[in-house]
Design an enzyme around this catalytic site. Structure first.
Site, mmCIF file in Angstrom:
data_model
loop_
_atom_site.group_PDB
_atom_site.id
_atom_site.type_symbol
_atom_site.label_atom_id
_atom_site.label_comp_id
_atom_site.label_asym_id
_atom_site.label_seq_id
_atom_site.Cartn_x
_atom_site.Cartn_y
_atom_site.Cartn_z
ATOM 1 N N HIS A 76 0.814 -1.216 0.000
ATOM 2 C CA HIS A 76 0.000 0.000 0.000
ATOM 3 C C HIS A 76 0.845 1.263 0.000
ATOM 4 O O HIS A 76 0.365 2.335 -0.377
ATOM 5 C CB HIS A 76 -1.005 0.001 1.168
ATOM 6 C CG HIS A 76 -0.426 0.246 2.518
ATOM 7 N ND1 HIS A 76 -0.132 -0.762 3.413
ATOM 8 C CD2 HIS A 76 -0.097 1.403 3.157
ATOM 9 C CE1 HIS A 76 0.340 -0.244 4.527
ATOM 10 N NE2 HIS A 76 0.380 1.073 4.405
ATOM 11 N N ASP A 122 -0.180 -7.607 1.230
ATOM 12 C CA ASP A 122 0.360 -6.253 1.394
ATOM 13 C C ASP A 122 1.882 -6.291 1.537
ATOM 14 O O ASP A 122 2.432 -6.029 2.598
ATOM 15 C CB ASP A 122 -0.288 -5.581 2.606
ATOM 16 C CG ASP A 122 0.007 -4.089 2.669
ATOM 17 O OD1 ASP A 122 0.502 -3.530 1.667
ATOM 18 O OD2 ASP A 122 -0.258 -3.478 3.723
ATOM 19 N N GLN A 212 0.856 6.080 12.107
ATOM 20 C CA GLN A 212 1.060 6.739 10.828
ATOM 21 C C GLN A 212 2.537 6.968 10.561
ATOM 22 O O GLN A 212 3.246 7.490 11.404
ATOM 23 C CB GLN A 212 0.343 8.102 10.790
ATOM 24 C CG GLN A 212 -1.162 8.009 10.769
ATOM 25 C CD GLN A 212 -1.771 8.472 12.069
ATOM 26 O OE1 GLN A 212 -1.118 8.450 13.101
ATOM 27 N NE2 GLN A 212 -3.023 8.857 12.021
ATOM 28 N N GLY A 213 2.991 6.562 9.383
ATOM 29 C CA GLY A 213 4.386 6.724 9.014
ATOM 30 C C GLY A 213 5.221 5.482 9.227
ATOM 31 O O GLY A 213 6.362 5.413 8.791
ATOM 32 N N ASP A 214 4.662 4.470 9.913
ATOM 33 C CA ASP A 214 5.405 3.235 10.179
ATOM 34 C C ASP A 214 5.151 2.142 9.143
ATOM 35 O O ASP A 214 5.833 1.120 9.138
ATOM 36 C CB ASP A 214 5.038 2.679 11.562
ATOM 37 C CG ASP A 214 5.582 3.536 12.691
ATOM 38 O OD1 ASP A 214 6.643 4.147 12.505
ATOM 39 O OD2 ASP A 214 4.939 3.606 13.749
ATOM 40 N N SER A 215 4.162 2.345 8.276
ATOM 41 C CA SER A 215 3.849 1.328 7.266
ATOM 42 C C SER A 215 5.090 0.875 6.516
ATOM 43 O O SER A 215 5.971 1.676 6.196
ATOM 44 C CB SER A 215 2.856 1.887 6.240
ATOM 45 O OG SER A 215 1.550 1.841 6.706
#
Length: 260
Positions: A76, A122, A212-215
């Site tokens: 993603h 993913d 948020q930002g760790d994906s």
């Protein structure tokens, strides 16, 4: 979608330009965390942890170096991206730093069956245009399924926000979380939890999680890459552990990319 992915939104990534913007809150539509409830660390301690950035080096996802020229991240994170729009930065502990190694991307492989984080598949692999001078991480083989035993301690890393809809961390952060049983994870997420493709990790009481930002960043078990930060309902909420791509399922595909 029941849950939200943990990639920083494009708008939030652009907002990271400049010292003041580095503390800007990520968009509420994204949900991968910079690590809630963790501690600061360095890329010297974890040399395989990479920043995935835009062409201006604004970080929006994480990744794991698994060979000198290959980085595993989340599918993603790469949707809508091109080799021109993405960079990978290694050896840079601070988002506002200028040290380390910056590599352009020569190829983006996204799992061919990927349609959305809550549908599974993913995972993505980036091929770098230059070698990274850092020690790669080992990753699980398809037979290493015992790493996902409930209660096993796992480590997560990233530059994501330190609380849901909060501010990003300028310094790399890390935390440990227990692997959650498939039955418990299904109780939290219902049919959005695809056991063959996903694994959950977190505390029943919440409090520690990716955000948020760790994906795209790593889930490590025994120092070995076992998962990829994918999605979750908010960040560090009680009863909603983080969801990670179950890398044993995709190990052979990753290996095919690493050796190509």
């Amino acid at each position: 979608m029941f849950g939200l992915t943990r990639a920083r939104s494009a708008a939030a990534a652009l907002a990271t330009a400049g010292a003041a913007a580095l503390l800007a809150a990520p968009s509420a539509v994204a949900a991968p965390q910079p690590i809630v409830g963790g501690t600061t660390t360095t890329t010297s301690a974890y040399p395989f942890v990479m920043q995935v950035t835009d062409a201006s080096q604004n970080q929006f996802c994480g990744g794991t170096l698994v060979s000198p020229t290959k980085v595993v991240t989340a599918a993603h994170c790469m949707v809508g991206e091109t080799t021109r729009s993405v960079r990978v930065v290694g050896g840079r502990t601070y988002l506002n730093g200028s040290n380390g190694t910056v590599a352009q991307v020569s190829r983006i492989w996204i799992h061919p069956d990927y349609t959305g984080a809550t549908n599974g598949d993913d995972v993505a692999v980036l091929t770098l245009s230059r070698s990274m001078p850092y020690t790669p991480a080992k990753y699980v083989s398809s037979s290493d399924t015992s790493v996902y035993a409930a209660g096993t301690t796992a480590r997560v890393l990233g530059w994501g926000t330190t609380r849901e809809n909060g501010s990003s961390s300028n310094q790399l952060r890390t935390a440990t979380v227990p692997v959650v049983s498939d039955t418990s994870c299904r109780g939290s997420y219902g049919s959005d939890f695809v056991a063959s493709d996903m694994v959950c990790a977190g505390y029943t009481s919440g409090g520690v999680d990716t955000c948020q930002g760790d994906s795209g960043g790593p889930l490590l078990v025994g120092g070995v890459l076992a998962g990829v930060t994918s999605w979750g309902e908010g960040c560090a909420r009680a009863g909603y552990p983080g969801v990670y791509s179950r890398l044993t399922t995709f190990s052979d595909l990753v290996t095919a990319q690493v050796t190509s």
